[in-house]
Design an enzyme around this catalytic site. Structure first.
Site, PDB file in Angstrom:
ATOM      1  N   HIS A  24      52.091  63.082  -8.173  1.00  0.00           N
ATOM      2  CA  HIS A  24      51.137  62.512  -9.135  1.00  0.00           C
ATOM      3  C   HIS A  24      51.587  61.130  -9.601  1.00  0.00           C
ATOM      4  O   HIS A  24      52.784  60.824  -9.622  1.00  0.00           O
ATOM      5  CB  HIS A  24      50.861  63.457 -10.321  1.00  0.00           C
TER       6      HIS A  24
ATOM      7  N   ASN B 202      55.123  66.406  -7.372  1.00  0.00           N
ATOM      8  CA  ASN B 202      53.961  66.744  -6.539  1.00  0.00           C
ATOM      9  C   ASN B 202      53.176  65.503  -6.116  1.00  0.00           C
ATOM     10  O   ASN B 202      52.075  65.606  -5.601  1.00  0.00           O
ATOM     11  CB  ASN B 202      53.039  67.719  -7.289  1.00  0.00           C
TER      12      ASN B 202
ATOM     13  N   ASP C 132      49.284  57.133 -20.028  1.00  0.00           N
ATOM     14  CA  ASP C 132      48.777  58.448 -20.421  1.00  0.00           C
ATOM     15  C   ASP C 132      49.341  58.914 -21.763  1.00  0.00           C
ATOM     16  O   ASP C 132      50.282  58.314 -22.303  1.00  0.00           O
ATOM     17  CB  ASP C 132      49.078  59.499 -19.334  1.00  0.00           C
TER      18      ASP C 132
ATOM     19  N   GLU D  23      46.820  64.467 -10.890  1.00  0.00           N
ATOM     20  CA  GLU D  23      47.445  65.547 -10.138  1.00  0.00           C
ATOM     21  C   GLU D  23      46.779  65.690  -8.769  1.00  0.00           C
ATOM     22  O   GLU D  23      45.641  65.237  -8.588  1.00  0.00           O
ATOM     23  CB  GLU D  23      47.282  66.862 -10.921  1.00  0.00           C
TER      24      GLU D  23
HETATM   25  C1  F6R Z   1      54.430  59.114 -17.203  1.00  0.00           C
HETATM   26  C2  F6R Z   1      53.633  59.511 -16.071  1.00  0.00           C
HETATM   27  C3  F6R Z   1      54.138  60.431 -15.014  1.00  0.00           C
HETATM   28  C4  F6R Z   1      55.631  60.270 -14.714  1.00  0.00           C
HETATM   29  C5  F6R Z   1      56.066  61.278 -13.664  1.00  0.00           C
HETATM   30  C6  F6R Z   1      57.546  61.196 -13.379  1.00  0.00           C
HETATM   31  O1  F6R Z   1      53.721  58.229 -18.046  1.00  0.00           O
HETATM   32  O2  F6R Z   1      52.506  59.125 -16.003  1.00  0.00           O
HETATM   33  O3  F6R Z   1      53.402  60.205 -13.831  1.00  0.00           O
HETATM   34  O4  F6R Z   1      55.877  58.975 -14.281  1.00  0.00           O
HETATM   35  O5  F6R Z   1      55.755  62.568 -14.092  1.00  0.00           O
HETATM   36  O6  F6R Z   1      58.244  61.596 -14.515  1.00  0.00           O
HETATM   37  P1  F6R Z   1      59.831  61.437 -14.610  1.00  0.00           P
HETATM   38  O7  F6R Z   1      60.096  59.974 -14.577  1.00  0.00           O
HETATM   39  O8  F6R Z   1      60.186  62.048 -15.920  1.00  0.00           O
HETATM   40  O9  F6R Z   1      60.398  62.148 -13.437  1.00  0.00           O
END
Ligand code: F6R
Length: 239
Positions: free
Chosen positions: A136, A134, A67, A141
């Site tokens: 995701h 959450n 992303d 989401e």
């Molecule tokens: C990042 C992504 C998100 C993160 C998730 C966890 O490319 O797609 O899904 O993997 O938000 O983020 P952290 O590792 O910062 O807790």
């Protein structure tokens, strides 16, 4: 789905780096799916270390990231382009690395183009994922339906809140991103999700033992034939 629990976050990073190193060693022209955020940083540091020691070569491998924020210039230090350059790409010899274009004029077209490019390169061999508080994955989401392909998504207040630690002010956190869809992710031949820390425990519980539902996006991984979840004891605390 296989779940492996390690005592400390560093053990998760090491185990994850080992899986990626094994992938690239066994298939040097692997197509890797990569993630940003805090979770993969230790993994990337370990991969850089092995590369610098001459033990790991990425010269035939390519990567696609999950992303990118929408509307943030690639040169912005908080863009995922910048993150990946700093954490990994500038220190290893990946043949080519791709991220979706968060500044494309037509995001629907950009999503289609990105998915087509992944297919044209043979599909993702190993997709690395973190998990949001959450549930995701990528920026898929919780929603009423699973989004299939790469598309423009609205970030939820929980994600905006989690991401504000990287920005000076909360208003600076982008509200939208372009993200691989659940279909894009599920087409990867192997999926490795890493989760560390107590604030991921509920999401890990939902992903591993919850009902498969778009309200808990990571639960879809229960349907993947080759998915592994690596977590530390804190993230596994509710299992
Ligand atoms: C990042 C992504 C998100 C993160 C998730 C966890 O490319 O797609 O899904 O993997 O938000 O983020 P952290 O590792 O910062 O807790």
């Amino acid at each position: 789905m296989v779940v492996r629990v390690y005592r400390y976050p560093e053990d998760v990073s090491f185990a994850c780096a080992l899986l990626i190193a094994a992938q690239v060693t066994q298939k040097p022209d692997s197509v890797l799916g990569l993630a940003t955020g805090s979770s993969p940083i230790g993994t990337y540091q370990q991969l850089v270390k092995w590369h610098q020691e001459g033990k790991l070569d990425f010269s035939q491998a390519i990567s696609f990231n999950l992303d990118e924020y929408a509307g943030l210039p690639e040169s912005n230090p908080n863009s995922y382009h910048s993150f990946m350059r700093e954490q990994l790409f500038q220190s290893i010899n990946m043949k080519a690395s791709y991220l979706p274009n968060g500044n494309a004029k037509d995001m629907a077209e950009e999503g289609k183009r990105y998915d087509a490019q992944i297919k044209e390169k043979g599909g993702i061999d190993l997709q690395l994922l973190g998990i949001g508080r959450n549930g995701h994955i990528g920026f898929n989401e919780p929603a009423e339906d699973f989004a299939y392909g790469t598309s423009l998504v609205d970030l939820t207040p929980s994600t905006i809140d989690a991401n504000k630690r990287f920005f000076e002010k909360e208003e600076d956190v982008p509200r939208k991103a372009i993200s691989m869809g659940i279909g894009t992710i599920m087409e990867a031949k192997k999926i490795v999700l890493i989760a560390m820390g107590q604030d991921k425990a509920e999401a890990v519980l939902g992903a591993v033992q919850g009902k498969v539902s778009p309200g808990m996006p990571a639960s879809i991984l229960q349907m993947h034939p080759n998915a592994v979840i690596l977590c530390d004891e804190a993230a596994a605390g509710l299992l």
